[in-house]
Design an enzyme around this catalytic site. Structure first.
Site, short mmCIF file in Angstrom:
data_model
loop_
_atom_site.label_atom_id
_atom_site.label_comp_id
_atom_site.label_asym_id
_atom_site.label_seq_id
_atom_site.Cartn_x
_atom_site.Cartn_y
_atom_site.Cartn_z
N CYS A 1 0.02 2.19 -5.09
CA CYS A 1 -0.89 3.23 -5.55
C CYS A 1 -0.28 4.61 -5.34
O CYS A 1 0.57 4.80 -4.49
CB CYS A 1 -2.21 3.14 -4.80
SG CYS A 1 -3.30 1.87 -5.44
N HIS B 1 0.84 -1.19 0.00
CA HIS B 1 0.00 0.00 0.00
C HIS B 1 0.88 1.24 0.00
O HIS B 1 1.95 1.26 0.60
CB HIS B 1 -0.91 0.02 1.22
CG HIS B 1 -2.03 -0.97 1.16
ND1 HIS B 1 -2.96 -0.97 0.14
CD2 HIS B 1 -2.39 -1.99 1.98
CE1 HIS B 1 -3.84 -1.94 0.34
NE2 HIS B 1 -3.50 -2.59 1.45
#
Length: 821
Positions: free
Chosen positions: A459, A410
């Protein structure tokens, strides 16, 4: 004088001064050291001697610790004993100083060289080392120690050479507990294309990719002083690389399809052959015999001609050939060393778990090791562990070193700064809970690295919980920075699932090109173009490249460093500390059963332990050795422990056939999160067995202590006084070239599976609609195989079964995004 009798008086003045300064304190200093040393009668100091040492504090330049060390030196105190005492009193900084100093006394003076020879020949690998008398040598093929009669000498003899000998070899030179490693050397077979089994290897059996030599180098007779031209051509997908050989010896930097010698001499006579290879296959051309007729011509120089392997249009023009001087200067880039830190975070405590990082990190680790990178690969790190892992990584850097950091997990991007999210980040995390990539870059620049590469598979969407904007100042202009983002700004990165394993889209394409001998930015541009032809991610994910790299530096650049340099020895030692496995043990039980205990590293913080029954008395009809009673610090899945195969034990990165004696039945247990191990690893081997005349099962238990394996020695779980990596530094100040965001079109297919990927285990992607693989071997500049044919939307809640990897039609289930903030 051997290592165990190397005494304190062998230390240099600057080392003694630094050690004395460390020990001149009351809490953990020379007095505590004196107490530990007094356990040996020879090094006991009287009260009068201790008082004399204490009085040195009254002098302006006096040092009680220096006086005490002088007493130990007079008694010929060995450095090994001093190191053990420092460890006993928990003075880690001083113990590390002694360990580093002792490691620097061993120096590799002659590195083993890669060799390629014909079957049946004799290959000799030599490792020369200087240091104290009594050095010992250990040879390894991969991670398996060679135990024959030459495996413990400076020279390793492989005779007669066979396909089983192919692979990478390394030598460990040690005395006592101190050691250094040589460079890796590759041994291969030189055979004609398709001449015999084992001469050409396929790393991915069953792969749709192929490689075919279409033009062989031709034997010829050349007059001395004339020009020699040799050429080979091949069709391959992915594109092939070449390496020329003269009399079975590689020609440095000769890696183009056409080899020219403008002015030959008699030294150029002999046999020339060419190795053609890509990530999947390796093929050798026929040997071309070159005879040189007598003449009176001075020496010659090499000229390489750049040509494209995959072009079928031979009539197109080529750029003017470079002179040998221009060619040499254009390709004379090298690294003083190569180090890489790979982090894959999957099992988040407060966020969606991920699947792909375990496969992506393992595959990239293997590919980087092929290019001589020292790789530290870690899974599932907390904030503190990530901070310390980066700090250890920075210790491996030095002037001219190539540094590479890869992160899968993440992440987010705010105001031009990228942040990596650790597994213990809270639900509403901010930059205080994460690591800032640009802050790490500034620390790397302090080391004057030769190349800084960041590959971020995460991301880059905005984190609305974090409104802090910090501008600490611009970074230095170094013209050596490359960022490869798996996706564009404010977009997500994706992974595609297949059963219980997954792949990231980025690594699925990167693995096909990362070993290409091209400028890093050129290689990444091609990866982006490949991703742009992937229909399943069109409009969802595109590679973005940011770079201010001004030189043609490649990940494949060779390593050149001064022999035995202190920084090189320190890096070798630091890296080796994090990759030291426990030695195999043989346990003897009272019933007469002997059990082998073996160890294998899957990642730098993940280890597999296997047990095998070596000896079983006839009266024992059945027995098995199982592991239990592990420390609470490490992560052991009891449901998957003591399994008959590695897959059932949860290991996707190791292959049973690569372990010693793969045909012997074993039980496997996987140990994760070794970075959290606070004490030495202990467990119990429980032997279950029955006698032929008894129905009741009997148990015997033996406790085992294996020390601190792999990365656990670095104590990454501890808090350290270090700079934070959460400081924001804007990329706008770096002087980057314009970002390149690639549009999508259809592209080449991914292939390979855990079962057929050899040492590079990787699964294919999955999507919602069927896809058709095309195995035609067509040059990329004219056409490309299609990755996925689909016009349907991805459905996140739908899961469809998949077919076998070698079938031509695939069905993929939902495509799961990496990160949702």
């Amino acid at each position: 004088m051997d290592g165990c009798h190397m005494c304190i008086d062998a230390l240099k003045e600057d080392v003694l001064a630094k050690l004395s300064q460390m020990l001149d304190n009351s809490t953990c200093g020379w007095r505590q050291l004196a107490t530990a040393a007094a356990k040996h009668p020879r090094f006991q100091c009287s009260e009068k001697e201790m008082t004399a040492c204490s009085l040195h504090v009254l002098n302006a330049a006096g040092s009680p610790a220096r006086c005490f060390l002088a007493h130990l030196a007079d008694r010929r105190c060995p450095l090994d004993f001093l190191s053990r005492c420092l460890t006993e009193i928990d003075h880690r900084e001083a113990a590390q100083l002694i360990s580093t100093t002792m490691a620097e006394l061993i120096r590799i003076t002659a590195q083993p060289q890669s060799q390629h020879s014909r079957p049946g020949s004799r290959v000799l690998l030599t490792c020369g080392a200087s240091g104290p008398p009594g050095l010992t040598y250990q040879w390894f093929k991969g991670n398996e120690e060679i135990l024959d009669q030459t495996g413990g000498s400076p020279q390793l003899v492989l005779f007669p050479l066979s396909p089983a000998h192919q692979g990478h070899y390394i030598c460990r030179v040690s005395y006592g507990e101190r050691y250094v490693f040589s460079q890796w050397a590759h041994v291969g077979l030189v055979c004609s294309a398709g001449s015999s089994p084992g001469c050409s290897s396929s790393l991915f059996p069953g792969s749709v990719s192929g490689l075919q030599v279409v033009l062989q180098p031709q034997s010829q007779v050349v007059s001395e002083g004339a020009k020699l031209r040799l050429e080979c051509q091949a069709k391959a997908n992915p594109p092939a690389q070449v390496q020329w050989y003269h009399n079975n010896k590689p020609l440095p930097q000769k890696k183009t399809p056409v080899l020219e010698i403008p002015c030959v001499t008699t030294e150029h006579r002999g046999e020339y052959s060419c190795k053609v290879y890509n990530l999947y296959h390796e093929v050798w051309t026929d040997a071309a015999a070159v005879n040189i007729e007598p003449s009176s011509v001075p020496g010659a120089s090499w000229v390489e001609v750049e040509e494209d392997f995959d072009s079928e249009d031979d009539s197109r023009s080529h750029p003017p050939q470079q002179t040998s001087e221009e060619s040499s200067s254009a390709k004379n880039f090298y690294a003083t060393d190569k180090v890489a830190l790979l982090i894959g975070n999957m099992n988040y405590l407060h966020h969606t778990p991920l699947c792909a990082p375990i496969c992506d990190v393992h595959e990239l680790t293997n590919l980087l090791r092929q290019m001589d990178f020292k790789v530290v690969s870690l899974l599932d790190l907390s904030w503190q562990e990530m901070q310390n892992a980066v700090a250890e990584f920075l210790m491996l850097l030095d002037k001219g070193v190539y540094g590479l950091l890869y992160f899968a997990g993440h992440g987010y991007e705010n105001y031009g700064n990228s942040f990596m999210v650790p597994i213990d980040a809270p639900a509403s995390y901010t930059s205080d809970h994460c690591l800032c990539v640009q802050s790490i870059l500034s620390r790397m620049q302090e080391k004057q690295t030769g190349l800084n590469v960041f590959l971020l598979d995460m991301c880059r969407q905005r984190n609305f919980n974090d409104d802090v904007i910090v501008h600490p100042g611009p970074l230095r202009v170094t013209a050596n920075i490359v960022f490869g983002y798996a996706t564009c700004v404010d977009a997500e990165a994706y992974e595609v699932k297949r059963e219980d394993t997954s792949n990231g889209i980025f690594i699925s394409f990167l693995k096909q090109r990362v070993c290409e001998n091209e400028k890093v930015t050129v290689m990444l541009d091609r990866v982006g173009e490949d991703m742009g032809r992937c229909a399943i991610t069109r409009g969802r994910q595109a590679l973005e490249l940011r770079s201010n790299l001004s030189e043609r530096r490649s990940l494949t650049d060779p390593i050149q460093t001064s022999d035995g340099s202190a920084s090189q020895s320190a890096r070798n030692h630091q890296w080796a500390v994090a990759h030291d496995l426990p030695k195999s043990q043989c346990l003897h039980f009272d019933c007469g059963v002997q059990v082998q205990l073996g160890f294998a590293a899957e990642f730098s913080n993940v280890m597999v332990i296997y047990t095998r029954i070596l000896v079983k008395p006839e009266e024992v009809v059945s027995c098995s050795a199982q592991l239990t009673d592990f420390a609470e610090d490490v992560d052991v899945d009891l449901k998957k422990s003591n399994q008959d195969c590695l897959i059932e034990a949860g290991s996707l990165g190791l292959i049973e056939e690569e372990l010693p004696s793969p045909d012997v039945p074993s039980l496997y247990t996987r140990i994760c999160n070794l970075q959290r191990l606070k004490k030495e690893l202990t467990f119990t081997v429980c032997l279950h067995y029955t006698y032929s005349n008894m129905d009741e099962e009997i148990q015997e238990r033996l406790p085992v202590l294996v020390g601190k394996p792999l990365v656990s020695k670095l104590n990454l779980h501890e808090r350290r006084p270090t700079r934070s990596f959460s400081t924001n530094i804007s990329l706008d100040s770096l002087g980057f070239s314009e970002c390149s965001s690639f549009a999508f079109a259809e592209g080449p297919a991914l292939s390979g599976s855990m079962s057929n990927a050899s040492s590079f285990p990787k699964e294919t992607s999955r999507a919602d609609s069927p896809a058709k693989l095309r195995s035609d071997n067509v040059p990329e500049e004219t056409d490309c195989p299609e990755f996925f044919h689909t016009t349907e939307l991805l459905v996140s809640s739908k899961s469809l079964p998949h077919t076998q990897v070698n079938e031509t039609s695939y069905r993929f289930s939902d495509m799961c995004n990496f990160h949702s903030l």
